[in-house]
Design an enzyme around this catalytic site. Structure first.
Site, short mmCIF file in Angstrom:
data_model
loop_
_atom_site.label_atom_id
_atom_site.label_comp_id
_atom_site.label_asym_id
_atom_site.label_seq_id
_atom_site.Cartn_x
_atom_site.Cartn_y
_atom_site.Cartn_z
N ASP A 103 8.20 71.88 32.94
CA ASP A 103 9.57 71.72 32.44
C ASP A 103 10.48 72.79 33.02
O ASP A 103 10.34 73.97 32.70
CB ASP A 103 9.58 71.86 30.91
N HIS A 109 9.54 68.07 35.67
CA HIS A 109 10.63 67.48 34.88
C HIS A 109 11.83 68.42 34.98
O HIS A 109 11.85 69.49 34.38
CB HIS A 109 10.12 67.34 33.44
N HIS A 164 2.37 69.11 33.34
CA HIS A 164 3.80 68.83 33.13
C HIS A 164 4.56 70.16 33.21
O HIS A 164 4.26 71.11 32.50
CB HIS A 164 4.01 68.16 31.77
N MET A 207 14.18 74.21 33.03
CA MET A 207 15.42 74.15 32.24
C MET A 207 16.39 75.23 32.71
O MET A 207 15.98 76.38 32.89
CB MET A 207 15.11 74.41 30.77
N GLY A 258 7.01 65.64 21.12
CA GLY A 258 6.47 65.30 19.80
C GLY A 258 5.28 64.36 19.82
O GLY A 258 4.97 63.73 18.80
N GLY A 271 14.80 70.30 25.64
CA GLY A 271 15.15 71.72 25.55
C GLY A 271 14.07 72.57 24.93
O GLY A 271 13.94 73.74 25.27
N PHE A 272 13.28 71.99 24.05
CA PHE A 272 12.30 72.80 23.32
C PHE A 272 11.01 72.02 23.08
O PHE A 272 11.05 70.80 22.88
CB PHE A 272 12.87 73.24 21.96
N GLY A 273 9.92 72.76 23.06
CA GLY A 273 8.65 72.18 22.63
C GLY A 273 8.58 72.18 21.11
O GLY A 273 9.43 72.78 20.43
N SER A 318 1.92 70.13 28.75
CA SER A 318 3.15 70.82 29.13
C SER A 318 2.94 72.33 29.18
O SER A 318 2.66 72.97 28.16
CB SER A 318 4.27 70.48 28.15
N MET A 378 12.40 60.49 26.87
CA MET A 378 12.43 61.65 25.98
C MET A 378 12.30 61.15 24.54
O MET A 378 13.12 60.35 24.08
CB MET A 378 13.76 62.42 26.12
N MET A 416 15.26 69.59 34.07
CA MET A 416 16.35 69.52 33.08
C MET A 416 17.45 70.45 33.58
O MET A 416 17.65 71.56 33.07
CB MET A 416 15.83 69.91 31.70
N ASP A 424 7.64 61.87 26.43
CA ASP A 424 7.69 63.34 26.42
C ASP A 424 8.40 63.84 25.17
O ASP A 424 9.60 63.65 25.01
CB ASP A 424 8.42 63.81 27.69
C1 DX5 Z 1 11.17 69.26 26.06
C2 DX5 Z 1 10.20 69.14 27.21
C3 DX5 Z 1 8.83 68.75 26.82
C4 DX5 Z 1 8.12 69.72 25.91
C5 DX5 Z 1 7.22 68.88 25.05
O1 DX5 Z 1 12.43 69.34 26.57
O2 DX5 Z 1 10.66 68.17 28.14
O3 DX5 Z 1 8.04 68.50 27.97
O4 DX5 Z 1 7.34 70.67 26.60
O5 DX5 Z 1 6.67 69.69 24.08
P1 DX5 Z 1 6.00 69.08 22.75
O6 DX5 Z 1 4.84 68.24 23.22
O7 DX5 Z 1 5.57 70.31 22.02
O8 DX5 Z 1 7.05 68.28 22.04
ZN ZN Z 2 9.24 67.60 29.79
#
Ligand code: DX5
Ligand code: ZN
Length: 216
Positions: free
Chosen positions: A33, A64, A31, A35, A175, A140-142, A6, A135, A66, A173
């Site tokens: 993202d 992806h 990947h 948002m 964690g 929303g966040f990594g 990502s 998901m 969002m 996607d």
């Molecule tokens: C979260 C994103 C993910 C994110 C995953 O909303 O869709 O793609 O980048 O990050 P990790 O692998 O750190 O959970």
């Molecule tokens: Zn994603």
């Protein structure tokens, strides 16, 4: 296992280096993202970064969306080189139409499900999908913690795909770690997104290789 690092977790001060690292690694996709700060409580990046990826990335862009109204942007992301375009079930009143719009651009069509959304909502469209994104954190966040119930959803989705004769890939996607990758493989996952696990590793390419060889 398909591995999709990502870009959200990349170092934007040196994005070119991180793109090149992924190009040189055993990763399969990028990947991406997107948002909007409305569908999810965060704003990531948009067309300028997508356009930079289109120029520098040598692997398919797994986009992806969002976004509150993803249908408005399908054509534009396709033009910017998206190989896969994934919209959220929760954001599409007319999901069937959104899937058709993606396919008309020539991109592959994906639908994402939030952690609370059951698998059965896809039963009437699964045969038309190239990808289902589960998901495994709230979007929303990594860097968030994997929600364990995703393993049950993954297995249930695999059954639905088999039952309906669909060729959709299952992508997980959020964690994802080297530790939970094997359980995800057993549950039926075909593709893993990894942000924090790859980019906070001391050796990102080795971590990508470990994820790639899950189950080997
Ligand atoms: C979260 C994103 C993910 C994110 C995953 O909303 O869709 O793609 O980048 O990050 P990790 O692998 O750190 O959970
Ligand atoms: Zn994603």
């Amino acid at each position: 296992m398909i591995v999709s690092p990502s870009v959200l977790s990349a170092n934007f001060l040196n994005l070119g280096n991180d793109i090149e690292m992924i190009n040189q690694s055993e990763a399969d996709w990028f990947h991406v993202d997107i948002m909007d700060g409305v569908f999810v409580p965060n704003i990531s990046f948009g067309m300028p970064i997508m356009s930079a990826l289109q120029k520098a990335a040598k692997k398919p862009l797994d986009v992806h969306l969002m976004l509150k109204d993803p249908s408005l942007y399908i054509a534009e992301f396709a033009k910017l080189g998206a190989a896969y375009i994934t919209v959220h079930y929760e954001a599409c009143t007319h999901l069937h139409r959104a899937i058709q719009s993606i396919k008309q651009t020539g991109a592959k069509a994906g639908v994402a499900l939030n952690p609370h959304t059951p698998i059965y909502v896809l039963s009437e469209v699964i045969d038309q999908l190239d990808l289902v994104l589960l998901m495994s954190v709230n979007p929303g966040f990594g860097g968030q913690q994997f929600i364990a119930n995703t393993l049950n959803k993954c297995a249930e989705l695999k059954q639905l795909i088999i039952k309906k004769g669909s060729s959709a890939l299952i992508e997980v996607d959020g964690g994802v770690t080297v530790q939970n990758a094997h359980d995800l493989l057993l549950a039926g996952a075909d593709a893993l997104v990894a942000g924090n696990t790859v980019f906070s590793a001391s050796n990102p390419s080795v971590t990508i290789r470990l994820l790639k060889n899950t189950g080997a």
